[in-house]
Design a protein around this motif. Sequence first.
Motif, PDB file in Angstrom:
ATOM      1  N   ASN A  29     -25.967   1.068  13.276  1.00 60.00           N
ATOM      2  CA  ASN A  29     -26.553  -0.220  12.879  1.00 60.00           C
ATOM      3  C   ASN A  29     -25.558  -1.364  13.076  1.00 60.00           C
ATOM      4  O   ASN A  29     -25.071  -1.971  12.123  1.00 60.00           O
ATOM      5  CB  ASN A  29     -27.033  -0.165  11.427  1.00 60.00           C
ATOM      6  CG  ASN A  29     -28.175   0.816  11.238  1.00 60.00           C
ATOM      7  OD1 ASN A  29     -29.252   0.634  11.793  1.00 60.00           O
ATOM      8  ND2 ASN A  29     -27.919   1.871  10.514  1.00 60.00           N
ATOM      9  N   THR A  30     -25.294  -1.668  14.338  1.00 58.83           N
ATOM     10  CA  THR A  30     -24.327  -2.704  14.707  1.00 58.83           C
ATOM     11  C   THR A  30     -24.563  -4.012  13.944  1.00 58.83           C
ATOM     12  O   THR A  30     -23.623  -4.622  13.448  1.00 58.83           O
ATOM     13  CB  THR A  30     -24.455  -2.985  16.221  1.00 58.83           C
ATOM     14  OG1 THR A  30     -24.303  -1.751  16.912  1.00 58.83           O
ATOM     15  CG2 THR A  30     -23.417  -3.962  16.701  1.00 58.83           C
ATOM     16  N   LEU A  31     -25.828  -4.431  13.889  1.00 58.43           N
ATOM     17  CA  LEU A  31     -26.169  -5.725  13.278  1.00 58.43           C
ATOM     18  C   LEU A  31     -26.621  -5.559  11.830  1.00 58.43           C
ATOM     19  O   LEU A  31     -27.271  -6.451  11.278  1.00 58.43           O
ATOM     20  CB  LEU A  31     -27.274  -6.418  14.085  1.00 58.43           C
ATOM     21  CG  LEU A  31     -26.973  -6.618  15.584  1.00 58.43           C
ATOM     22  CD1 LEU A  31     -28.163  -7.263  16.286  1.00 58.43           C
ATOM     23  CD2 LEU A  31     -25.713  -7.473  15.778  1.00 58.43           C
ATOM     24  N   SER A  58     -28.612  -1.076  18.027  1.00 58.38           N
ATOM     25  CA  SER A  58     -28.588  -1.476  16.627  1.00 58.38           C
ATOM     26  C   SER A  58     -29.620  -0.709  15.791  1.00 58.38           C
ATOM     27  O   SER A  58     -30.190  -1.263  14.848  1.00 58.38           O
ATOM     28  CB  SER A  58     -28.811  -2.991  16.503  1.00 58.38           C
ATOM     29  OG  SER A  58     -28.234  -3.459  15.303  1.00 58.38           O
ATOM     30  N   THR A  63     -29.197  -6.988  20.969  1.00 60.00           N
ATOM     31  CA  THR A  63     -27.997  -6.602  20.216  1.00 60.00           C
ATOM     32  C   THR A  63     -26.755  -7.221  20.849  1.00 60.00           C
ATOM     33  O   THR A  63     -25.940  -7.849  20.155  1.00 60.00           O
ATOM     34  CB  THR A  63     -27.858  -5.059  20.162  1.00 60.00           C
ATOM     35  OG1 THR A  63     -28.973  -4.523  19.432  1.00 60.00           O
ATOM     36  CG2 THR A  63     -26.569  -4.631  19.473  1.00 60.00           C
ATOM     37  N   PRO A  96     -21.558  -1.563   9.691  1.00 55.60           N
ATOM     38  CA  PRO A  96     -22.069  -2.561  10.634  1.00 55.60           C
ATOM     39  C   PRO A  96     -20.972  -3.559  11.020  1.00 55.60           C
ATOM     40  O   PRO A  96     -20.086  -3.858  10.207  1.00 55.60           O
ATOM     41  CB  PRO A  96     -23.175  -3.263   9.834  1.00 55.60           C
ATOM     42  CG  PRO A  96     -23.631  -2.239   8.836  1.00 55.60           C
ATOM     43  CD  PRO A  96     -22.392  -1.476   8.469  1.00 55.60           C
TER      44      PRO A  96
END
Length: 406
Positions: A54-56, A260, A299, A378
Amino acid sequence: MNAPEPVAPSAPAEPHVMGTYGRLPIALSHGQGCRVWDTAGRRYLDGLGGIAVNTLGHAHPRLVPALQDQVAKLIHCSNYYHVPLQEQLAAKLCALSGLENAFFCSTGLEANEAAIKIARKFGHDKGFDRPEIVVYEKAFHGRSLATLSATGNPKVQAGFGPLVEGFVRVPLNDLAALEEIARTRPQVTAVFLEVIQGEGGIHPATVDYLRAVRALCDRQDWLLMLDEVQCGIGRTGKWFAHQWAGIRPDVMPLAKGLGSGVPVGAVVCGPRAARVLGPGNHGTTFGGNPLAMRAGVETLRIMEEDGLLENAARVGAALREGLARRLAGQAGVVEIRGAGLMIGIELDRPCGELLGRAAEAGLLLSVTAERVIRLVPPLILNADEAAEIVDILCPLVEAFLAERSA
Ligand SMILES: *Cc1c(COP(=O)(O)O)cnc(C)c1O
């Protein structure tokens, strides 16, 4: 009787879900930024990011409407047709990496499977009948038979033999071992490694080692294949972790953080590998579908707009310093290592139970290689949230180590 009350709610009964995971008795219902809530209404700080996915964070205010827009237009259409978003995402990945083209799939193991096929075909095209790929102790490349065979963990391989042949294994950061391979194994075609081993316990390849391996691959006409499935996509403060060494791979599998949370995998290739596979050599039904590609494009766009590489480097350094300061001199803490927002705290004993204890204290994290606490939050994590991770985690670690040494 003073047995402690169970703090966590009991696990929901799931008789129809195959029991392939040891799960905590928690079901998450929704999230916002770096916070998530469970179905009982309890709030957690997300130090795990769905395992570097979950990058963002959660419910990002610009990603959500973009995905809603795409869902309403076209989710999937098959690779019988051109998917313009594939070219858009591939061009962006090439611009960021200096490589040439990309194949899209949906997961990390699929990206690695494609890399392995590229290495094999590269060898066959040279006339080898049994091409070999150099892989590493403690490596993790996935759970399919080929990627499991490349993985350097006898525990996850047990029970699934016969494994796929054609892999030779060396220790990480040991150049002499690799040079020995060059002298003795004429059918080697590729070297395949994680720039920072993730599941193996957050073990980085050194900059010197990466440069030496690049030079050796050039000399031997081997493909350098860098598995950036976990450490790529901004996690270490550069787009790709190998960029800290100023080198370029020939083949770079990506997945986890790229969408993401929407499954997106890719193999990005440089000039020596970009045309090894042609029509009919490889494919996948879901790979590169419009929803996945939109997730990847948005993303990367949001990461750029919001300076998330810089954030990962800065907040990651603050988090590592905070942990180091609080745990300094603590007996039982072996090492704190990693880069950016990919951090491992190695203890001198197995510490899997810290997973549940941290969750009870409101923090999500993981434990890998039995004794390494892993933080891969994140990339939107801010300094206050990093300080909160330190405040929750360090007392738990201290208490755990005190109990066990008593
Ligand atoms: C997670 C991981 C994989 C496997 O990815 P999946 O999407 O679970 O198949 C492969 N390589 C590395 C380095 C990983 O961290």
